[in-house]
Motif scaffolding. Structure first.
Motif, PDB file in Angstrom:
ATOM      1  N   GLN A 235     -29.197 -55.299 -25.462  1.00 13.25           N
ATOM      2  CA  GLN A 235     -30.434 -55.794 -25.050  1.00 13.25           C
ATOM      3  C   GLN A 235     -31.409 -55.161 -25.690  1.00 13.25           C
ATOM      4  O   GLN A 235     -32.418 -56.133 -25.934  1.00 13.25           O
ATOM      5  N   ALA A 236     -31.505 -53.948 -26.307  1.00 15.68           N
ATOM      6  CA  ALA A 236     -32.615 -53.544 -27.337  1.00 15.68           C
ATOM      7  C   ALA A 236     -32.765 -54.260 -28.456  1.00 15.68           C
ATOM      8  O   ALA A 236     -33.625 -54.771 -28.784  1.00 15.68           O
ATOM      9  N   ARG A 237     -31.453 -54.770 -28.889  1.00 17.56           N
ATOM     10  CA  ARG A 237     -31.608 -55.383 -30.036  1.00 17.56           C
ATOM     11  C   ARG A 237     -32.207 -57.111 -29.768  1.00 17.56           C
ATOM     12  O   ARG A 237     -33.069 -57.284 -30.584  1.00 17.56           O
ATOM     13  N   ILE A 238     -31.807 -57.485 -28.594  1.00 19.95           N
ATOM     14  CA  ILE A 238     -32.330 -58.696 -28.247  1.00 19.95           C
ATOM     15  C   ILE A 238     -34.056 -58.655 -28.103  1.00 19.95           C
ATOM     16  O   ILE A 238     -34.871 -59.430 -28.594  1.00 19.95           O
ATOM     17  N   ASP A 239     -34.446 -57.643 -27.170  1.00 18.86           N
ATOM     18  CA  ASP A 239     -35.909 -57.343 -27.143  1.00 18.86           C
ATOM     19  C   ASP A 239     -36.640 -57.183 -28.544  1.00 18.86           C
ATOM     20  O   ASP A 239     -37.706 -57.409 -28.451  1.00 18.86           O
ATOM     21  N   LEU A 240     -35.920 -56.558 -29.467  1.00 19.34           N
ATOM     22  CA  LEU A 240     -36.670 -56.234 -30.804  1.00 19.34           C
ATOM     23  C   LEU A 240     -36.732 -57.441 -31.824  1.00 19.34           C
ATOM     24  O   LEU A 240     -37.242 -57.549 -32.823  1.00 19.34           O
ATOM     25  N   GLY A 241     -36.241 -58.663 -31.216  1.00 17.84           N
ATOM     26  CA  GLY A 241     -36.172 -59.945 -31.814  1.00 17.84           C
ATOM     27  C   GLY A 241     -34.919 -60.230 -32.861  1.00 17.84           C
ATOM     28  O   GLY A 241     -35.116 -61.244 -33.651  1.00 17.84           O
ATOM     29  N   TYR A 242     -34.001 -59.476 -32.980  1.00 14.21           N
ATOM     30  CA  TYR A 242     -33.036 -59.861 -33.965  1.00 14.21           C
ATOM     31  C   TYR A 242     -32.225 -60.948 -33.570  1.00 14.21           C
ATOM     32  O   TYR A 242     -32.029 -61.256 -32.342  1.00 14.21           O
ATOM     33  N   THR A 243     -32.080 -61.848 -34.667  1.00 12.83           N
ATOM     34  CA  THR A 243     -31.293 -63.260 -34.157  1.00 12.83           C
ATOM     35  C   THR A 243     -29.908 -62.902 -33.624  1.00 12.83           C
ATOM     36  O   THR A 243     -29.197 -61.770 -33.988  1.00 12.83           O
ATOM     37  N   GLN A 244     -29.221 -63.903 -33.262  1.00 12.19           N
ATOM     38  CA  GLN A 244     -27.860 -63.808 -32.727  1.00 12.19           C
ATOM     39  C   GLN A 244     -27.059 -63.168 -34.003  1.00 12.19           C
ATOM     40  O   GLN A 244     -25.855 -62.441 -33.672  1.00 12.19           O
ATOM     41  N   GLN A 245     -27.085 -63.861 -35.094  1.00  7.76           N
ATOM     42  CA  GLN A 245     -26.186 -63.743 -36.350  1.00  7.76           C
ATOM     43  C   GLN A 245     -26.453 -62.126 -36.644  1.00  7.76           C
ATOM     44  O   GLN A 245     -25.527 -61.436 -36.774  1.00  7.76           O
ATOM     45  N   GLU A 246     -27.566 -61.480 -36.687  1.00  7.83           N
ATOM     46  CA  GLU A 246     -27.910 -60.285 -37.047  1.00  7.83           C
ATOM     47  C   GLU A 246     -27.246 -59.483 -35.866  1.00  7.83           C
ATOM     48  O   GLU A 246     -26.595 -58.244 -36.664  1.00  7.83           O
TER      49      GLU A 246
END
Length: 443
Positions: free
Chosen positions: A405-416
């Motif tokens: 969820q942290a990675r989602i919040d930081l704006g990383y794409t699904q592929q990233e």
């Protein structure tokens, strides 16, 4: 009701909406008719001063559109975007087309998305965004769902122009060409969807006005006033910003050069020296015009336009020269961000309907789980990267949110994020990397 009657009715409604759309579109392009300069003044000024357009409307629309970025679609209960829906999205070029659809909806009040079958049975569904200049969708007054739609366009040039139209109904789609009347160009596609495959993207809808309203509707009079002030300032700058001389006791014949050729009007206006042998002649000058009154008027109108569009003061640069702090910038954007989030709701619901149609056409049946689809939007606010990262790290460390969820919040794409999961797995399987990670984290 006969198909020809439905086609004629929708065609008439579409034609009736074109003038209103054209008016707003001209404002966006900065090509609106400027009627506030008197014809006599235009004739007198000629080409010396052109009317000035301050295109705040384009700036405002793009300020909204820049915050309307879709990052994926997910089912309820899922923390990540659906890969297949995103693949079809990208295969149709909707990364780019969705931005055009949002911009047209903001400017014109609505745009449309049409979903159709691929050219082959194994092909992905085709999804296109459409302009309200070419598409109109009629709604059922009971359900407010689209009950019929038309797309009309022309092909060819000169004498070879052909008017074409496609009629979309809940269970069929049929194409037509216009001769002396609309004639079908082939058998109807009896798709049996039970729904019209045309989805409106509507800006600022209301219960009894479901087709929306341009974001500019309230700002157009203010923009007209600003353009008038700007043009008046240019006229004053041309004719009154420099001191104007006056002379008494001279004739036009007195204004000649050393070769007795008449001096031009411009040279007489801006000449550095006048002289005459006539001892009765008198000379003087008027005070130059103070253009600050125009500056202040335009600044006031910019403030009004900014308030109506919910733009932060620094967007139109009327708050002074000192840059605002990051906290002040975020605070000033609160109203704009909230308006964009409202558009996320309306536009997102339409894109979810599009994806349900995509799944229906691809799989041959309606997907019950697709009723829970939600659109994943990029965060429309503009926090600093450091502050956002710091807040996210604290949430992970206190077990408020998981790392994903942290990675989602930081704006990383699904592929990233998928790549990061693979990196995590490799790191755990390698003792040296695992020990290095523990030492860095203080473990």
């Amino acid at each position: 009701m006969a198909v020809s009657d439905a086609l004629a009715r929708l065609d008439t409604k579409l034609a009736g909406l074109i003038p209103g759309l054209d008016r707003v579109d001209k404002y966006f392009e900065g090509e609106q008719p400027l009627k506030y300069m008197a014809q006599a003044m235009q004739s007198e000024i000629g080409d010396r001063v052109s009317q000035l357009v301050l295109n705040w409307l384009r700036f405002g629309a793009e300020a909204y559109e820049n915050r309307l970025d879709i990052e994926g679609f997910r089912y309820r209960g899922s923390s990540s975007s659906d890969d297949e829906l995103w693949r079809i999205w990208q295969a149709n070029g909707l990364d780019e087309q969705s931005q055009q659809a949002h911009l047209d909806a903001l400017v014109l009040g609505r745009s449309y998305v049409i979903v159709g079958s691929g050219d082959e049975d194994s092909s992905d569904p085709i999804v296109t965004v459409e302009s309200p200049f070419q598409v109109f969708a009629e709604r059922d007054p009971r359900t407010r769902r689209v009950s019929a739609a038309i797309k009309r366009w022309q092909e060819g040039e000169g004498k070879d122009i052909v008017q074409r139209a496609t009629l979309y109904l809940p269970d069929s789609t049929e194409s037509f060409a216009f001769g002396k009347e609309w004639l079908s160009t082939g058998p109807a596609d009896e798709h049996g969807l039970g729904r019209v495959p045309v989805v409106p993207l509507v800006n600022r809808p209301r219960i009894l006005k479901p087709d929306g309203l341009s974001e500019f509707q309230d700002v157009i009079p203010v923009a007209d006033a600003a353009n008038k002030m700007a043009t008046d300032m240019m006229v004053s700058g041309e004719f009154h910003a420099m001191p104007r001389r006056w002379a008494v006791g001279l004739k036009a014949d007195d204004f000649v050069d050393k070769d007795n050729n008449p001096i031009s009007v411009w040279s007489r206006d801006t000449g550095t020296l006048w002289g005459s042998e006539n001892d009765q002649a008198k000379f003087g000058q008027f005070n130059e015009a103070d253009l600050s009154v125009f500056h202040n008027s335009i600044k006031l109108l910019a403030q009004l336009a900014s308030q109506m569009l919910a733009l932060p003061p620094h967007y139109l640069s009327f708050v002074g020269d000192n840059p605002a702090s990051a906290d002040a910038i975020r605070s000033s954007e609160t109203q704009l961000v909230k308006r964009v989030e409202r558009k996320h709701t309306y536009f997102g619901g339409s894109w979810e309907d599009v994806q349900r149609l995509v799944l229906r056409i691809k799989n041959g049946k309606w997907d019950e789980d697709a009723k829970t689809l939600e659109t994943v939007w990029r965060d429309p606010s503009t926090p600093t990267e450091a502050q956002k990262a710091d807040a996210t790290v604290k949430k992970v460390q206190t077990n408020i949110i998981p790392v994903e969820q942290a990675r989602i919040d930081l704006g990383y794409t699904q592929q990233e994020r998928d790549n990061m999961v693979e990196m995590d797995a490799r790191a755990k399987s390698n003792p040296d990397i695992a020990n290095l990670a523990r030492s860095i984290n203080g473990g």
